[in-house]
Design an enzyme around this catalytic site. Structure first.
Site, mmCIF file in Angstrom:
data_model
loop_
_atom_site.group_PDB
_atom_site.id
_atom_site.type_symbol
_atom_site.label_atom_id
_atom_site.label_comp_id
_atom_site.label_asym_id
_atom_site.label_seq_id
_atom_site.Cartn_x
_atom_site.Cartn_y
_atom_site.Cartn_z
ATOM 1 N N SER A 117 0.823 -1.211 0.000
ATOM 2 C CA SER A 117 0.000 0.000 0.000
ATOM 3 C C SER A 117 0.857 1.260 0.000
ATOM 4 C CB SER A 117 -0.900 -0.012 1.238
ATOM 5 O OG SER A 117 -1.550 1.233 1.419
ATOM 6 N N TYR A 140 -2.890 5.108 -3.718
ATOM 7 C CA TYR A 140 -3.917 6.072 -3.368
ATOM 8 C C TYR A 140 -3.471 7.374 -4.023
ATOM 9 C CZ TYR A 140 -6.017 3.110 0.262
ATOM 10 O OH TYR A 140 -6.674 2.113 0.938
ATOM 11 N N THR A 166 -6.774 2.385 -6.328
ATOM 12 C CA THR A 166 -7.940 2.289 -5.449
ATOM 13 C C THR A 166 -8.828 3.514 -5.643
ATOM 14 O OG1 THR A 166 -6.803 0.924 -3.813
ATOM 15 C CG2 THR A 166 -8.703 2.178 -3.053
ATOM 16 N N LYS A 239 -9.399 -0.851 -8.426
ATOM 17 C CA LYS A 239 -9.912 -1.522 -7.222
ATOM 18 C C LYS A 239 -11.003 -0.693 -6.559
ATOM 19 C CE LYS A 239 -8.349 -3.504 -2.808
ATOM 20 N NZ LYS A 239 -9.194 -2.748 -1.876
ATOM 21 N N HIS A 263 -13.997 -2.665 -0.009
ATOM 22 C CA HIS A 263 -12.975 -2.319 0.984
ATOM 23 C C HIS A 263 -13.230 -3.032 2.314
ATOM 24 C CE1 HIS A 263 -9.654 0.654 0.499
ATOM 25 N NE2 HIS A 263 -9.509 0.453 1.798
#
Length: 365
Positions: A117, A140, A166, A239, A263
């Site tokens: 991440s 992100y 995402t 995603k 999520h």
């Protein structure tokens, strides 16, 4: 006071994945456990994610001459020993002193794919140093494209095979457990710190969820898929897809993969279970790109049903983090081993030898 967490490094005994949550709760820092376990608002969607699998039944076939199941498959040409991969999860240093490094090692030993991440407690390049560990990078998006490019360059240089964009987390869901615990991230996020001035997010240490999300881009649009493809030169998996319409839009704008997910019930409470929307999304995708599925998976049965409903691979989140806390890298591998064991039993009893056979299985109401 410095944050302390697990240093365990050993295989773990697992009866079922749901039991791991209780075992972790007994020893993990209360705020960290709440952040990892919790969902948004009343946690209806979190619970429904797992409950939804009980709405469909597997129609077994017999007389198929199957004496063992073959769990191997591929994703983007990457050979996998299992159709189960790791879903990107932030701040894994909350669960173990080695954080994402141990997770990457454990996932690699299972013959699967690790996804790191943006909000990891480990540098992208450090997690990528795990041997024989094909990895994806979850982005992100920041409001600052220079920061996005910086992270994507690091991911490419570290050997990432794809970018996970995402799109369902433009701000954090209303997670009451974090509010009750007054939770703030106690550990730095080095991928933010490396570009702190440009990102405006600092290290992430001592910040709340809302402050971390404040640096993220809220107004994500379909054109951002093409932008990230151009910036990275890698396949882009979108995603957080929960509607067939959005799946079609994502593909039209260049998505190389569709990741069906809510999520894990951490964002929009009241949204449908991921499993409930999977079939209609698969019908629209029509195998043009791979479908990855997550949210609520706790049994081999769930993996089987997701594959039979249109998923190409299935991703696992919280149970892997629990395994990390309880046993480090080997604990992560133990989680895969247990779920693979359940899946192999399911496959043989259902009359399916391969993952492709599972995808052809009929599910009934």
């Amino acid at each position: 006071m410095d944050y302390t967490t697990s240093k365990e490094e050993h295989p773990i005994k697992i009866v079922n994945l749901s039991s791991l949550e209780k075992a972790v709760k007994e020893d993990m820092d209360k705020g960290a456990f709440g952040y990892i376990r919790g969902g948004s608002e009343d946690e209806w969607t979190l619970r429904e994610n797992t409950h939804a699998f009980s709405k469909k039944k597997i129609m077994p076939r017999v007389l198929q001459g199957i004496d063992h199941a073959d769990l191997s498959t591929k994703l983007f040409g990457i050979p996998l020993k299992t159709p189960i991969i790791q879903a990107p999860s932030a701040a894994q240093g909350l669960a173990h002193v080695k954080g994402e490094v141990d997770t990457a090692i454990g996932v690699a030993k299972a013959g699967s794919i690790f996804a790191i991440s943006t909000y990891a407690n480990t540098k992208i390049e450090d997690a990528a140093a795990a041997p024989d560990a094909p990895q994806f990078f979850q982005l992100y998006m920041s409001k600052d494209d220079a920061f996005n490019q910086f992270l994507l360059d690091k991911a490419v240089q570290s050997g990432a095979k794809a970018i996970i964009l995402t799109v369902d987390s433009t701000l954090g869901g209303y997670r009451e457990e974090d509010i009750v615990n007054d939770f703030t991230f106690p550990l730095p996020m080095p991928n933010l710190a490396a570009f702190s001035e440009a990102s405006g997010a600092g290290e992430g240490k001592g910040k709340g969820i809302s402050e971390i999300y404040a640096a993220a881009k809220q107004a994500i649009v379909p054109e951002d898929i093409q932008k990230i493809k151009k910036m990275s030169g890698l396949p882009v998996i979108v995603k957080g897809i929960q509607s067939a319409e959005d799946a079609e839009v994502a593909i039209q704008f260049g998505a190389d993969g569709i990741w069906v997910s809510n999520h894990g019930g951490r964002q929009l409470d009241g949204a449908p279970a991921s499993f409930d929307v999977l079939p209609q999304i698969a019908q629209v995708v029509r195998k043009r790109v791979p479908i990855i599925f997550d949210s609520g998976v706790r049994r081999g049965e769930h993996v089987f049903k997701a594959l039979a409903s249109g998923a190409d691979v299935v991703a696992l989140g919280r149970p892997i983090i629990y395994g990390l806390f309880l046993g480090g890298a080997e604990g992560v591998t133990s989680v895969f081993d247990h779920l693979n064991k359940e899946l192999a039993i399911m496959m043989q009893l259902a009359g399916t030898k391969t993952i492709e056979d599972v995808k052809q299985t009929t599910l009934v109401d």
